[in-house]
Design a protein around this motif. Structure first.
Motif, PDB file in Angstrom:
ATOM      1  N   THR A  66     113.207  10.487 -31.333  1.00  0.00           N
ATOM      2  CA  THR A  66     112.970  11.734 -32.067  1.00  0.00           C
ATOM      3  C   THR A  66     113.306  12.914 -31.160  1.00  0.00           C
ATOM      4  N   ALA A  67     113.817  13.987 -31.778  1.00  0.00           N
ATOM      5  CA  ALA A  67     114.201  15.170 -30.999  1.00  0.00           C
ATOM      6  C   ALA A  67     113.039  16.138 -30.851  1.00  0.00           C
ATOM      7  N   ALA A  68     112.017  15.981 -31.694  1.00  0.00           N
ATOM      8  CA  ALA A  68     110.842  16.852 -31.647  1.00  0.00           C
ATOM      9  C   ALA A  68     109.641  16.066 -32.166  1.00  0.00           C
ATOM     10  N   SER A  69     108.461  16.591 -31.948  1.00  0.00           N
ATOM     11  CA  SER A  69     107.252  15.909 -32.406  1.00  0.00           C
ATOM     12  C   SER A  69     107.220  15.852 -33.934  1.00  0.00           C
ATOM     13  N   PRO A  70     106.940  14.675 -34.513  1.00  0.00           N
ATOM     14  CA  PRO A  70     106.858  14.554 -35.966  1.00  0.00           C
ATOM     15  C   PRO A  70     105.718  15.407 -36.521  1.00  0.00           C
ATOM     16  N   THR A  71     105.887  15.915 -37.721  1.00  0.00           N
ATOM     17  CA  THR A  71     104.845  16.696 -38.384  1.00  0.00           C
ATOM     18  C   THR A  71     104.574  16.116 -39.768  1.00  0.00           C
ATOM     19  N   THR A  72     103.317  16.139 -40.184  1.00  0.00           N
ATOM     20  CA  THR A  72     102.935  15.626 -41.501  1.00  0.00           C
ATOM     21  C   THR A  72     103.309  16.654 -42.566  1.00  0.00           C
ATOM     22  N   PHE A  73     104.023  16.214 -43.601  1.00  0.00           N
ATOM     23  CA  PHE A  73     104.441  17.155 -44.650  1.00  0.00           C
ATOM     24  C   PHE A  73     103.784  16.881 -46.001  1.00  0.00           C
ATOM     25  N   VAL A  74     103.315  15.636 -46.234  1.00  0.00           N
ATOM     26  CA  VAL A  74     102.552  15.304 -47.436  1.00  0.00           C
ATOM     27  C   VAL A  74     101.649  14.109 -47.134  1.00  0.00           C
ATOM     28  N   ARG A  75     100.796  13.775 -48.111  1.00  0.00           N
ATOM     29  CA  ARG A  75      99.966  12.563 -48.020  1.00  0.00           C
ATOM     30  C   ARG A  75     100.086  11.832 -49.354  1.00  0.00           C
ATOM     31  N   ASN A  76      99.719  10.546 -49.355  1.00  0.00           N
ATOM     32  CA  ASN A  76      99.823   9.767 -50.589  1.00  0.00           C
ATOM     33  C   ASN A  76      98.652   8.798 -50.713  1.00  0.00           C
ATOM     34  N   GLN A  77      98.276   8.517 -51.958  1.00  0.00           N
ATOM     35  CA  GLN A  77      97.101   7.678 -52.225  1.00  0.00           C
ATOM     36  C   GLN A  77      97.492   6.508 -53.122  1.00  0.00           C
ATOM     37  N   LEU A  78      96.814   5.402 -52.959  1.00  0.00           N
ATOM     38  CA  LEU A  78      97.125   4.200 -53.724  1.00  0.00           C
ATOM     39  C   LEU A  78      96.605   4.266 -55.158  1.00  0.00           C
ATOM     40  N   GLU A  79      97.258   3.486 -56.016  1.00  0.00           N
ATOM     41  CA  GLU A  79      96.822   3.321 -57.399  1.00  0.00           C
ATOM     42  C   GLU A  79      97.299   1.941 -57.866  1.00  0.00           C
ATOM     43  N   LYS A 100     107.811  -7.295 -65.854  1.00  0.00           N
ATOM     44  CA  LYS A 100     106.782  -8.222 -66.373  1.00  0.00           C
ATOM     45  C   LYS A 100     106.755  -9.545 -65.607  1.00  0.00           C
ATOM     46  N   GLU A 101     107.150  -9.475 -64.340  1.00  0.00           N
ATOM     47  CA  GLU A 101     107.062 -10.643 -63.473  1.00  0.00           C
ATOM     48  C   GLU A 101     105.707 -10.691 -62.780  1.00  0.00           C
ATOM     49  N   ALA A 102     104.943  -9.633 -62.933  1.00  0.00           N
ATOM     50  CA  ALA A 102     103.580  -9.557 -62.379  1.00  0.00           C
ATOM     51  C   ALA A 102     102.720  -8.754 -63.335  1.00  0.00           C
ATOM     52  N   ASP A 103     101.420  -9.010 -63.299  1.00  0.00           N
ATOM     53  CA  ASP A 103     100.487  -8.287 -64.167  1.00  0.00           C
ATOM     54  C   ASP A 103     100.071  -6.954 -63.563  1.00  0.00           C
ATOM     55  N   ALA A 104     100.088  -6.894 -62.241  1.00  0.00           N
ATOM     56  CA  ALA A 104      99.645  -5.669 -61.566  1.00  0.00           C
ATOM     57  C   ALA A 104     100.187  -5.621 -60.151  1.00  0.00           C
ATOM     58  N   ALA A 105     100.242  -4.410 -59.606  1.00  0.00           N
ATOM     59  CA  ALA A 105     100.672  -4.202 -58.223  1.00  0.00           C
ATOM     60  C   ALA A 105      99.916  -3.019 -57.658  1.00  0.00           C
ATOM     61  N   VAL A 106      99.645  -3.077 -56.361  1.00  0.00           N
ATOM     62  CA  VAL A 106      98.999  -1.942 -55.690  1.00  0.00           C
ATOM     63  C   VAL A 106     100.116  -1.108 -55.066  1.00  0.00           C
ATOM     64  N   VAL A 107     100.307   0.083 -55.615  1.00  0.00           N
ATOM     65  CA  VAL A 107     101.382   0.965 -55.172  1.00  0.00           C
ATOM     66  C   VAL A 107     100.802   2.362 -54.923  1.00  0.00           C
ATOM     67  N   TYR A 108     101.670   3.365 -54.878  1.00  0.00           N
ATOM     68  CA  TYR A 108     101.199   4.738 -54.710  1.00  0.00           C
ATOM     69  C   TYR A 108     101.088   5.448 -56.060  1.00  0.00           C
ATOM     70  N   LYS A 109     100.254   6.454 -56.098  1.00  0.00           N
ATOM     71  CA  LYS A 109     100.130   7.286 -57.297  1.00  0.00           C
ATOM     72  C   LYS A 109     101.489   7.861 -57.694  1.00  0.00           C
ATOM     73  N   THR A 110     102.267   8.250 -56.704  1.00  0.00           N
ATOM     74  CA  THR A 110     103.569   8.860 -56.979  1.00  0.00           C
ATOM     75  C   THR A 110     104.503   7.881 -57.687  1.00  0.00           C
ATOM     76  N   ALA A 135      92.060   4.958 -47.781  1.00  0.00           N
ATOM     77  CA  ALA A 135      93.349   4.462 -47.268  1.00  0.00           C
ATOM     78  C   ALA A 135      94.489   5.403 -47.650  1.00  0.00           C
ATOM     79  N   VAL A 136      94.272   6.695 -47.431  1.00  0.00           N
ATOM     80  CA  VAL A 136      95.301   7.688 -47.732  1.00  0.00           C
ATOM     81  C   VAL A 136      96.304   7.739 -46.579  1.00  0.00           C
ATOM     82  N   ASN A 137      97.576   7.728 -46.917  1.00  0.00           N
ATOM     83  CA  ASN A 137      98.620   7.738 -45.886  1.00  0.00           C
ATOM     84  C   ASN A 137      99.184   9.134 -45.644  1.00  0.00           C
ATOM     85  N   ASP A 138      99.290   9.514 -44.369  1.00  0.00           N
ATOM     86  CA  ASP A 138      99.995  10.730 -43.976  1.00  0.00           C
ATOM     87  C   ASP A 138     101.482  10.404 -43.857  1.00  0.00           C
TER      88      ASP A 138
END
Length: 276
Positions: free
Chosen positions: A124-137, A204-214, A234-237
């Protein structure tokens, strides 16, 4: 004509010549300084963003596909002569590609852990910065035929559930939520990125999956979302960083600026991302 008159004319001629020289210098000075003078809007044109061109290569987490694609189109509109080339995928795979020497200008990861792989390798050329967060659904089939109302319901016998691989940010977050709930879940498959997990439900190969709200939001009517309280643990930055060997660093910086701008943040929050 008398001698004094000729002397006066000579002096006057010399003065006129001097004034012409001064006038030319002044005009030249004004011309060179006009780039830094305020325009009608009160902004200095010298302080405007530098012109960028060429292709900017963006490596980004799969969950950013819809929002980053929209931002890429806006970037190309704002900067004629540019092209944004995306490589979307699991953050761990993208990180491995970058440290392996794949040419890229910037990296937007779905977790600090996967970004750390790149920064620890000094890529990396500079320190990473957090720009959004995401939550599971939980994403279920339309109509929720499996009657999934909680994370615990995913452990019901006969229910086909898909998770992201444990090395992928969405998979690591799912494991964290399950652990916080004291639950054990054996999925029918582990997928390499969140879009692959969601696709299993869409097909329809699965009944459910744990993914992101987005991802649930982006899928529209193809799936149905089920929120669960454990996801708050378990919110991800999402960090973003310019890469050290970026072929087009100037354009990459401009793209990062767009992502962090009010305009970029609006696109991301409308897609379901949380503010950093």
């Amino acid at each position: 004509m008398t001698r004094p008159a000729r002397r006066t004319l000579s002096i006057a001629g010399a003065s006129a010549a001097a004034l012409l020289v001064l006038s030319a210098c002044s005009s030249s000075s004004d011309s060179s300084g006009s780039a830094g003078s305020p325009d009608d809007s009160g902004k200095s044109s010298a302080s405007s963003s530098p012109k960028v061109s060429g292709t900017v290569t963006v490596f980004a987490a799969a969950s950013l596909k819809e929002s980053f694609t929209a931002l890429g189109q806006e970037f190309e509109k704002q900067h004629p002569g540019t092209e944004v080339s995306f490589n979307f995928g699991g953050s761990d795979s993208l990180a491995a590609s970058i440290t392996g020497g794949a040419p890229a200008d910037l990296f937007a990861a779905a977790s600090p852990k996967t970004m750390k792989i790149v920064s620890d390798a000094q890529d990396t050329a500079a320190s990473p910065t957090t720009f959004v967060r995401n939550q599971l659904e939980i994403a279920t089939l339309p109509g929720n035929p499996g009657k999934v109302a909680s994370l615990k319901d995913l452990t019901k016998s006969g229910l086909k559930v898909v998770l992201c691989d444990k090395t992928v940010p969405c998979g690591a977050a799912a494991q964290k939520a399950l652990k916080a709930s004291g639950l054990t879940l054996t999925p029918v498959s582990y997928e390499q990125d969140v879009k692959s997990a969601l696709t299993k439900v869409e097909l329809k190969e699965a009944d459910a999956a744990v993914v992101y709200k987005t991802d649930v939001k982006a899928a529209g009517e193809k799936v149905q979302g089920v929120e669960f309280p454990e996801s708050a643990k378990a919110v991800n930055d999402y960090p973003i960083a310019l890469l050290k060997d970026a072929p087009n660093a100037a354009a990459a910086r401009a793209f990062i600026d767009l992502v962090k701008s009010a305009e970029g943040q609006k696109v991301l929050t409308e897609a379901g991302f949380l503010k950093p």
